[in-house]
Design an enzyme around this catalytic site. Structure first.
Site, mmCIF file in Angstrom:
data_model
loop_
_atom_site.group_PDB
_atom_site.id
_atom_site.type_symbol
_atom_site.label_atom_id
_atom_site.label_comp_id
_atom_site.label_asym_id
_atom_site.label_seq_id
_atom_site.Cartn_x
_atom_site.Cartn_y
_atom_site.Cartn_z
ATOM 1 N N MET A 159 70.480 0.393 65.628
ATOM 2 C CA MET A 159 69.328 -0.343 66.153
ATOM 3 C C MET A 159 68.720 0.424 67.334
ATOM 4 S SD MET A 159 70.126 -4.342 65.592
ATOM 5 C CE MET A 159 71.153 -4.598 67.020
ATOM 6 N N GLY B 72 78.459 6.396 71.677
ATOM 7 C CA GLY B 72 79.106 5.822 70.490
ATOM 8 C C GLY B 72 78.330 6.182 69.228
ATOM 9 N N HIS B 73 77.005 5.999 69.283
ATOM 10 C CA HIS B 73 76.157 6.372 68.144
ATOM 11 C C HIS B 73 76.243 7.881 67.873
ATOM 12 C CE1 HIS B 73 73.676 2.823 69.776
ATOM 13 N NE2 HIS B 73 74.020 2.418 68.573
ATOM 14 N N GLN C 9 68.930 -10.303 61.382
ATOM 15 C CA GLN C 9 70.299 -10.544 61.862
ATOM 16 C C GLN C 9 70.359 -11.208 63.227
ATOM 17 O OE1 GLN C 9 71.172 -6.219 61.735
ATOM 18 N NE2 GLN C 9 72.281 -6.532 63.645
ATOM 19 N N LYS D 149 83.693 -0.595 66.799
ATOM 20 C CA LYS D 149 83.247 -1.513 67.848
ATOM 21 C C LYS D 149 82.804 -2.848 67.243
ATOM 22 C CE LYS D 149 80.808 -3.105 71.433
ATOM 23 N NZ LYS D 149 79.599 -3.530 70.857
ATOM 24 N N ASP D 150 82.102 -2.767 66.106
ATOM 25 C CA ASP D 150 81.686 -3.970 65.379
ATOM 26 C C ASP D 150 82.638 -4.133 64.196
ATOM 27 O OD1 ASP D 150 78.893 -4.618 66.710
ATOM 28 O OD2 ASP D 150 79.044 -2.458 66.498
ATOM 29 N N SER E 80 74.515 -0.869 73.463
ATOM 30 C CA SER E 80 73.130 -0.878 73.949
ATOM 31 C C SER E 80 72.917 -2.077 74.876
ATOM 32 C CB SER E 80 72.159 -0.938 72.774
ATOM 33 O OG SER E 80 72.436 0.096 71.849
HETATM 34 P P1 AMP Z 1 74.009 -0.765 66.785
HETATM 35 O O1 AMP Z 1 72.915 0.176 67.169
HETATM 36 O O2 AMP Z 1 74.606 -1.490 67.953
HETATM 37 O O3 AMP Z 1 73.653 -1.654 65.632
HETATM 38 O O4 AMP Z 1 75.199 0.143 66.262
HETATM 39 C C1 AMP Z 1 75.001 1.109 65.264
HETATM 40 C C2 AMP Z 1 76.336 1.676 64.863
HETATM 41 O O5 AMP Z 1 76.974 2.239 66.006
HETATM 42 C C3 AMP Z 1 77.306 0.613 64.323
HETATM 43 O O6 AMP Z 1 78.054 1.159 63.246
HETATM 44 C C4 AMP Z 1 78.180 0.330 65.521
HETATM 45 O O7 AMP Z 1 79.454 -0.159 65.193
HETATM 46 C C5 AMP Z 1 78.266 1.698 66.141
HETATM 47 N N1 AMP Z 1 78.653 1.598 67.562
HETATM 48 C C6 AMP Z 1 78.084 0.826 68.513
HETATM 49 N N2 AMP Z 1 78.735 0.954 69.684
HETATM 50 C C7 AMP Z 1 79.757 1.828 69.463
HETATM 51 C C8 AMP Z 1 80.799 2.374 70.277
HETATM 52 N N3 AMP Z 1 80.942 2.047 71.552
HETATM 53 N N4 AMP Z 1 81.673 3.230 69.685
HETATM 54 C C9 AMP Z 1 81.547 3.575 68.374
HETATM 55 N N5 AMP Z 1 80.581 3.106 67.569
HETATM 56 C C10 AMP Z 1 79.695 2.242 68.100
#
Ligand code: AMP
Length: 280
Positions: A21, A27-28, A52, A140-141, A177
């Site tokens: 997102m 992490g990303h 979502q 993380k998720d 984020s």
């Molecule tokens: P999001 O942008 O929050 O929807 O996350 C996109 C992807 O990045 C998802 O697969 C999350 O699980 C992963 N993600 C988010 N935060 C972390 C983190 N701290 N460590 C590893 N992966 C992460």
């Protein structure tokens, strides 16, 4: 997007895909680096998926910084950044959606009704549009990663799903984020989440396998000034509550810090300390 993928695949290239997102953090970036290692071409999507978010959630104020995201993606060797508009993804309200049933109604799904229908529907659409060989997600998720893996398995999506450990700040806070919503006091309180997970993990390592005891110990640490715990539970790889904790059990939690809702988890046998850390 589909034409690009088809052309790359026709040249024999393996495609790795990281759905996000946006408002990218380390992490990303780790997910992108992994995709780069395992595939010849990397696609990152940036899409804040309205489907979502609940009506009272943070869809409109979710942090966004597309120019910075594009620059970071480029620096990490991403070949294609896919940024669809909501009107492209949902030209009409979707009648057919992907539902995971009861496993999506616990934990995050209980706190956020409809959340995983939104997540699985958009991930299914993105996987069909991007058509990657590999999809990379973050632990993380945990519930999301588990449900995506099961969707792909149960519905025969022709893609391999890789799940990487949670990247944390030096004090243990999982990168998110949404951490950008925290003021300095709240940021200090937020360390309670990973501390609670460490307490659960250490209590388990000292010989306690009763999930009720582990849950109580974790909650004692989570319940600190400024932190409002939502849940802390011990589940197995299929998101089912465990009767005895094992190395594969996962402690999952959610808490509110002011208006910000954060989640975190640990696989007991691996431990929080095994997760990669970065300086903020
Ligand atoms: P999001 O942008 O929050 O929807 O996350 C996109 C992807 O990045 C998802 O697969 C999350 O699980 C992963 N993600 C988010 N935060 C972390 C983190 N701290 N460590 C590893 N992966 C992460």
């Amino acid at each position: 997007m589909r034409a690009w993928s088809q052309a790359e695949r026709a040249r024999g290239r393996r495609i790795g895909f990281v759905p996000t997102m946006g408002f990218l953090h380390e992490g990303h970036l780790r997910l992108m680096d992994r995709a780069k290692e395992l595939a010849d071409r990397v696609v990152v999507s940036i899409f804040v998926n309205p489907l979502q978010f609940g009506p009272k959630e943070d869809f409109t104020k979710y942090p966004r910084d597309l120019p910075r995201d594009q620059q970071l993606a480029e620096q990490h060797g991403v070949d294609c950044v896919f940024v669809p508009e909501a009107s492209d993804m949902y030209p009409a309200e979707p009648l057919v959606r992907v539902s995971a049933g009861p496993a999506a109604d616990t934990l995050e799904g209980a706190a956020r009704p409809g959340h995983f229908v939104g997540v699985l529907t958009v991930v299914a659409k993105l996987l069909h549009i991007v058509a990657p060989d590999l999809g990379v997600f973050g632990r993380k998720d945990f519930q999301q990663a588990t449900l995506v893996k099961r969707m792909v398995q149960d519905l025969d999506f022709p893609v391999t799903i890789d799940v990487l450990p949670t990247v944390r700040e030096l004090d243990g806070l999982a990168l998110s984020s949404r951490n950008s919503y925290l003021n300095p006091d709240q940021r200090r309180s937020a360390v309670a989440l990973s501390r609670a997970l460490r307490t659960v993990e250490q209590t388990w390592r000292s010989g306690e396998a009763d999930p009720a005891v582990l849950q109580r110990r974790g909650m004692e640490v989570l319940r600190t000034p400024g932190v409002e715990p939502e849940y802390l539970a011990l589940v197995d790889e299929d998101l089912q509550p465990v009767s005895r904790a094992t190395p594969r059990s996962v402690a999952v939690l959610a808490a509110r810090i002011g208006a910000t809702r954060l989640i975190d988890n640990v696989v007991l046998g691996e431990g929080v300390a095994a997760d990669p850390t970065v300086r903020a």
